[in-house]
Design an enzyme around this catalytic site. Structure first.
Site, PDB file in Angstrom:
ATOM      1  CG  ASP A 100      -0.128  -0.168   2.543  1.00  0.00           C
ATOM      2  OD1 ASP A 100       1.106   0.017   2.552  1.00  0.00           O
ATOM      3  OD2 ASP A 100      -0.766  -0.499   3.567  1.00  0.00           O
ATOM      4  CD  GLU A 122      -0.260  -6.982   3.124  1.00  0.00           C
ATOM      5  OE1 GLU A 122       0.279  -7.607   4.056  1.00  0.00           O
ATOM      6  OE2 GLU A 122      -0.050  -5.778   2.890  1.00  0.00           O
ATOM      7  CD  GLU A 136       0.421   4.113   4.794  1.00  0.00           C
ATOM      8  OE1 GLU A 136       1.624   4.330   5.029  1.00  0.00           O
ATOM      9  OE2 GLU A 136      -0.502   4.794   5.286  1.00  0.00           O
ATOM     10  CG  HIS A 219       5.790   3.687  11.896  1.00  0.00           C
ATOM     11  ND1 HIS A 219       5.391   2.459  12.376  1.00  0.00           N
ATOM     12  CD2 HIS A 219       5.418   3.725  10.596  1.00  0.00           C
ATOM     13  CE1 HIS A 219       4.808   1.786  11.400  1.00  0.00           C
ATOM     14  NE2 HIS A 219       4.809   2.527  10.312  1.00  0.00           N
ATOM     15  NE  ARG A 221       3.253  11.077   6.139  1.00  0.00           N
ATOM     16  CZ  ARG A 221       3.766  10.117   5.384  1.00  0.00           C
ATOM     17  NH1 ARG A 221       3.223   8.914   5.396  1.00  0.00           N
ATOM     18  NH2 ARG A 221       4.814  10.358   4.622  1.00  0.00           N
ATOM     19  CG  HIS A 252       9.908   5.976  12.223  1.00  0.00           C
ATOM     20  ND1 HIS A 252      10.164   7.101  11.488  1.00  0.00           N
ATOM     21  CD2 HIS A 252       9.512   5.037  11.330  1.00  0.00           C
ATOM     22  CE1 HIS A 252       9.919   6.869  10.209  1.00  0.00           C
ATOM     23  NE2 HIS A 252       9.529   5.611  10.091  1.00  0.00           N
TER      24      HIS A 252
END
Length: 382
Positions: A100, A122, A136, A219, A221, A252
């Protein structure tokens, strides 16, 4: 003799490579295929260890990342460089992408415009919330409109595609290649000089018999800002409540995560702040952890292979199978909920067993072979 199928496999990030490695390695041993591996460079430093660990030979290494670029600029660079690569005169029968990311969307768009059939590994994962996970969820939905083969990891993913009017004959339930990757990695680690306990010691994590370890990663956003702060507050409360509890937190590199976490735990020896982990070290911690806290999609899938409960630091997940079998709990970034669920898993052994010892909903480790067999069948008859 039939000419081998020319299959170009595109990846840009470490999770993509981990999940494509079983397909690449099997395909390179399969006389039915000629495999080309294209690395866009979306993750550069983070992906190198996985390339080396799985011994993947890169045929085309692009460089789409530039400091401070927006998602649109990233997409533009990926489209431009992939188009140039696809115009190099090398014949291609199909393009494969996984997951994605921006790399996946760019690879699918370029292939579509060049009338090359797309295999989406996937396929069908959905949250149906375009902002969670962002970007994503949007990328996945867009790629599903373009793909020729939809390799869905579960029946639920296949149902999502069917509900979106994808033709049933184009959907194939294979399991998730992440299970293949875990099995493969366990073999590689077992044959190596560094076993899991040695890897933990090398990371500075040496636990007594009465101490427990929690793996935590964050991690996404959508968790930047108050979300990360809330997660840090929960970890602090758990450390105060349980002096024998330790956290392994590979932090991260994004300053929105790194600076906040480093500042919060600079004087807390129970919280082991680590550099981003290579894949075998991540699996070593997964094996030794009592439970997992994560907003990562891939770790949600890997946890059931190690029979470890996972607290999902998100408000929704496109992998609801983890919830359906009882292996995961959605806690978001609600400090009180994180603490209460972790406390229950730490103190209630029956509840822990119910969450940990479940049948893996993501397959049996044969996904890569199923994918290659389907492509060979269809492309040799096309």
């Amino acid at each position: 003799m039939t000419a081998p199928i020319q299959l170009s496999i595109i990846f840009g990030t470490r999770p993509e490579l981990i999940k494509l490695a079983p397909v690449i390695l099997l395909g390179q041993q399969d006389p039915r295929f000629q495999i080309e591996v294209i690395f866009t460079g979306q993750h550069v430093e983070l992906v190198r260890d996985a390339i080396d660990f799985f011994k993947i030979k890169i045929d085309q290494h692009l460089k789409i990342m530039h400091p401070g670029q927006s998602l649109n600029q990233l997409l533009i660079h990926a489209l431009t460089q992939l188009e140039h690569t696809f115009n190099n005169g090398h014949p291609r029968d199909a393009i494969m992408v996984q997951g994605d990311t921006t790399t996946v969307l760019a690879g699918a768009l370029v292939a579509f415009h060049m009338k090359l059939p797309i295999a989406h590994v996937e396929a069908g994962l959905r949250s149906y919330d375009l902002l969670h996970p962002y970007p994503e969820e949007g990328n996945r939905q867009l790629v599903s409109r373009l793909a020729r083969w939809h390799f869905a990891p579960t029946q639920l993913s296949a149902n999502n595609l069917l509900n979106e009017k994808i033709q049933p004959e184009d959907i194939f339930i294979t399991g998730n290649t992440v299970v293949d990757a875990v099995y493969l990695a366990k073999e590689f680690i077992q044959a190596s000089n560094l076993q899991p306990t040695q890897r933990l010691s090398a990371l500075g994590i040496a636990l007594n018999a009465d101490e427990k370890l929690i793996l935590i990663t964050a991690h996404r956003r959508e968790n930047f800002g108050e979300g990360i702060l809330n997660i840090c507050r929960a970890v602090k409360q758990l450390c105060e409540r349980y002096p024998n509890l330790h956290f392994a937190w590979p932090v991260h590199l994004n300053p929105a995560v790194h600076d906040v976490v480093s500042d919060a735990f600079k004087d807390m020896p129970q919280v082991h702040l680590l550099q981003p982990l290579d894949y075998p070290n991540l699996l070593a911690i997964l094996q030794h952890a009592h439970l997992i806290m994560t907003d990562s999609g891939g770790i949600q899938e890997e946890s059931p292979s190690y029979q470890k409960p996972v607290l999902i630091l998100r408000t929704t997940t496109e992998r609801p199978e983890v919830l359906d079998v009882g292996a995961g709990v959605l806690v978001g970034t609600d400090t009180e909920l994180i603490v209460s669920e972790a406390t229950r898993l730490l103190e209630d052994t029956a509840y822990y067993a119910k969450r940990a010892y479940v049948k893996n909903p993501f397959g049996d480790g044969t996904a890569a072979q199923q994918i290659l067999d389907r492509l060979a069948l269809d492309l040799h008859h096309s």
